[in-house]
Scaffold this motif. Structure first.
Motif, mmCIF file in Angstrom:
data_model
loop_
_atom_site.group_PDB
_atom_site.id
_atom_site.type_symbol
_atom_site.label_atom_id
_atom_site.label_comp_id
_atom_site.label_asym_id
_atom_site.label_seq_id
_atom_site.Cartn_x
_atom_site.Cartn_y
_atom_site.Cartn_z
ATOM 1 N N ASN A 140 37.130 -27.995 16.778
ATOM 2 C CA ASN A 140 36.756 -26.870 15.924
ATOM 3 C C ASN A 140 37.608 -26.805 14.668
ATOM 4 N N VAL A 141 38.877 -27.196 14.767
ATOM 5 C CA VAL A 141 39.713 -27.246 13.566
ATOM 6 C C VAL A 141 39.230 -28.352 12.636
ATOM 7 N N LEU A 142 38.889 -29.513 13.201
ATOM 8 C CA LEU A 142 38.427 -30.638 12.387
ATOM 9 C C LEU A 142 37.139 -30.317 11.642
ATOM 10 N N GLN A 143 36.277 -29.531 12.263
ATOM 11 C CA GLN A 143 34.965 -29.267 11.656
ATOM 12 C C GLN A 143 34.974 -28.096 10.690
ATOM 13 N N ASP A 144 36.091 -27.399 10.570
ATOM 14 C CA ASP A 144 36.204 -26.298 9.622
ATOM 15 C C ASP A 144 36.530 -26.871 8.246
ATOM 16 N N GLY A 145 35.569 -26.785 7.333
ATOM 17 C CA GLY A 145 35.747 -27.376 6.012
ATOM 18 C C GLY A 145 36.920 -26.812 5.232
ATOM 19 N N ARG A 146 37.367 -25.594 5.566
ATOM 20 C CA ARG A 146 38.483 -24.975 4.857
ATOM 21 C C ARG A 146 39.815 -25.642 5.167
ATOM 22 N N LYS A 147 39.859 -26.486 6.187
ATOM 23 C CA LYS A 147 41.127 -27.068 6.620
ATOM 24 C C LYS A 147 41.179 -28.584 6.435
ATOM 25 N N GLN A 148 40.237 -29.134 5.657
ATOM 26 C CA GLN A 148 40.208 -30.583 5.481
ATOM 27 C C GLN A 148 41.445 -31.106 4.749
ATOM 28 N N ALA A 237 34.400 -20.179 18.551
ATOM 29 C CA ALA A 237 34.494 -20.952 17.312
ATOM 30 C C ALA A 237 35.420 -20.275 16.308
ATOM 31 N N ASN A 238 35.329 -18.957 16.210
ATOM 32 C CA ASN A 238 36.176 -18.235 15.254
ATOM 33 C C ASN A 238 37.630 -18.158 15.714
ATOM 34 N N MET A 239 37.856 -17.930 16.993
ATOM 35 C CA MET A 239 39.231 -17.887 17.503
ATOM 36 C C MET A 239 39.917 -19.236 17.351
ATOM 37 N N GLN A 240 39.186 -20.315 17.652
ATOM 38 C CA GLN A 240 39.806 -21.634 17.627
ATOM 39 C C GLN A 240 39.930 -22.218 16.221
ATOM 40 N N SER A 241 39.360 -21.554 15.245
ATOM 41 C CA SER A 241 39.526 -22.032 13.870
ATOM 42 C C SER A 241 40.854 -21.599 13.275
ATOM 43 N N HIS A 242 41.516 -20.588 13.901
ATOM 44 C CA HIS A 242 42.831 -20.152 13.431
ATOM 45 C C HIS A 242 43.893 -21.166 13.830
ATOM 46 N N ILE A 243 44.840 -21.405 12.938
ATOM 47 C CA ILE A 243 45.902 -22.350 13.232
ATOM 48 C C ILE A 243 47.147 -21.976 12.439
ATOM 49 N N GLY A 244 48.304 -22.307 12.983
ATOM 50 C CA GLY A 244 49.555 -22.038 12.289
ATOM 51 C C GLY A 244 50.345 -20.931 12.947
ATOM 52 N N TRP A 245 51.529 -20.707 12.428
ATOM 53 C CA TRP A 245 52.437 -19.705 13.007
ATOM 54 C C TRP A 245 52.133 -18.297 12.532
ATOM 55 N N GLN A 246 51.215 -18.153 11.572
ATOM 56 C CA GLN A 246 50.897 -16.815 11.097
ATOM 57 C C GLN A 246 50.354 -15.978 12.247
ATOM 58 N N SER A 247 50.389 -14.685 12.080
ATOM 59 C CA SER A 247 49.942 -13.788 13.149
ATOM 60 C C SER A 247 48.482 -14.051 13.477
ATOM 61 N N MET A 248 48.239 -14.389 14.732
ATOM 62 C CA MET A 248 46.875 -14.638 15.177
ATOM 63 C C MET A 248 46.329 -13.393 15.849
ATOM 64 N N PRO A 249 45.089 -13.026 15.584
ATOM 65 C CA PRO A 249 44.519 -11.843 16.226
ATOM 66 C C PRO A 249 44.328 -12.059 17.726
ATOM 67 N N SER A 250 44.425 -10.974 18.475
ATOM 68 C CA SER A 250 44.203 -11.025 19.915
ATOM 69 C C SER A 250 42.723 -11.242 20.214
ATOM 70 N N LEU A 251 42.408 -11.372 21.491
ATOM 71 C CA LEU A 251 41.018 -11.552 21.891
ATOM 72 C C LEU A 251 40.165 -10.376 21.424
ATOM 73 N N TRP A 252 40.653 -9.143 21.666
ATOM 74 C CA TRP A 252 39.893 -7.961 21.257
ATOM 75 C C TRP A 252 39.790 -7.869 19.742
ATOM 76 N N ALA A 253 40.899 -8.156 19.040
ATOM 77 C CA ALA A 253 40.880 -8.102 17.578
ATOM 78 C C ALA A 253 39.946 -9.161 16.999
ATOM 79 N N SER A 254 39.906 -10.337 17.636
ATOM 80 C CA SER A 254 39.011 -11.399 17.179
ATOM 81 C C SER A 254 37.553 -10.995 17.368
ATOM 82 N N ALA A 255 37.254 -10.395 18.522
ATOM 83 C CA ALA A 255 35.896 -9.931 18.774
ATOM 84 C C ALA A 255 35.498 -8.843 17.786
#
Length: 306
Positions: A140-148, A237-255
């Motif tokens: 999912n990270v590989l297929q996200d065009g924003r992270k190429q 797909a949206n949860m797994q597109s996040h990457i890095g040490w920045q604050s990641m949203p929780s499951l509920w916040a992602s939903a």
């Protein structure tokens, strides 16, 4: 082996096995059949999958998702194919192999009830989720065009994950979004295996060619299952597109974020549903047809030897 029934509706049914006393029920061939069938169907349907993924991430129409891929150039069109090819091959290996062996463990002497099929499917989905979540995460990270630019290859993503601590590698790296993956896979497997055989066998009784009932059964099951679980697919797909040490949203916040960005409308959550129907129909139809064909060939060879 029990008495054979050669009516059209019975030829495709899995033969029930009566295990000899003290003999262990273990069917390694089921793993190989699952691997081959999933490999072939994944390779053939990858272009559809990539367009669907772009819709899930960017909430765009089919035409716009296709234009994104077109503007990026043909050299990037198959970017990310190796993780899904490997993961789907392993998925088929685990899903079909684990299912059949669990089913025979639950009920060594058939026929297998709906409860047996549902339980074995549920458990095989759990095994699949635990084993394959890391592959889906990288894919999912590989297929996200924003992270190429930041992550041009699989190695660059793995290097990022390994820069975290041990817990970070799991929670923020390989197993990001694990709980919705677990729910999606276990429920999806339970639904697929519970109704695949009844639909196929009822169609086979109509005297259709052997490959038609399997193709239709897989298509119908794949379509219905994916439509029911589509909100979980979008969330993963949206949860797994996040990457890095920045604050990641929780499951509920992602939903909540997915719900808000889709304008709090169900039909926008299902944007990309038309292609999901097509992809699921083709993928699971091909997978089921190929698997049943290979299973039938293997069974015929065994009967000739016997």
């Amino acid at each position: 082996m029990g008495e054979q029934d050669h009516t059209p509706g019975k030829d495709l049914q899995p033969r029930t096995r009566t295990e000899a006393p003290g003999k262990k029920s273990w069917h390694p061939q089921a793993y190989a059949l699952g691997a081959v069938s999933n490999f072939m169907s994944t390779f053939l349907t990858f272009p559809i999958y990539k367009v669907v993924f772009r819709q899930q991430i960017h909430a765009v129409a089919v035409s716009q998702a296709v234009r994104q891929l077109w503007h990026e150039g043909p050299q990037y069109f198959y970017r990310g194919i190796y993780p899904p090819l490997l993961s789907k091959t392993l998925q088929g290996t685990l899903l079909f192999g684990t299912y059949e062996n669990l089913l025979c463990s639950l009920c060594p002497v058939g026929p297998h009830s709906l409860g047996h099929r549902c339980t074995a499917g549920l458990m095989s989905g759990v095994v699949e989720a635990v084993a394959l979540s890391p592959f889906e995460r990288v894919q999912n990270v590989l297929q996200d065009g924003r992270k190429q630019a930041r992550f041009p290859s699989t190695f660059s993503i793995l290097k990022e994950f390994h820069s975290y601590g041990l817990w970070g590698r799991l929670s923020m790296g390989y197993y990001r979004g694990f709980w919705p993956v677990l729910l999606r896979n276990s429920l999806g497997s339970a639904l697929y295996f519970s109704f695949k055989d009844p639909i196929r066998d009822s169609l086979a009784e109509q005297g259709l060619p052997h490959w038609v009932p399997a193709l239709v059964s897989g298509s119908v099951n794949g379509t219905i299952t994916c439509l029911i679980l589509y909100p979980l697919i979008v969330l993963v797909a949206n949860m797994q597109s996040h990457i890095g040490w920045q604050s990641m949203p929780s499951l509920w916040a992602s939903a909540q974020d997915v719900w808000d960005t889709r304008g709090r409308k169900v039909f926008l959550i299902y944007r990309g549903g038309s292609l999901v129907i097509l992809r699921s129909s083709v993928t699971w139809g091909l997978t089921t047809a190929i698997h049943d064909f290979l299973q039938g060939r293997a069974r015929s060879r065994k009967e000739l030897k016997d």
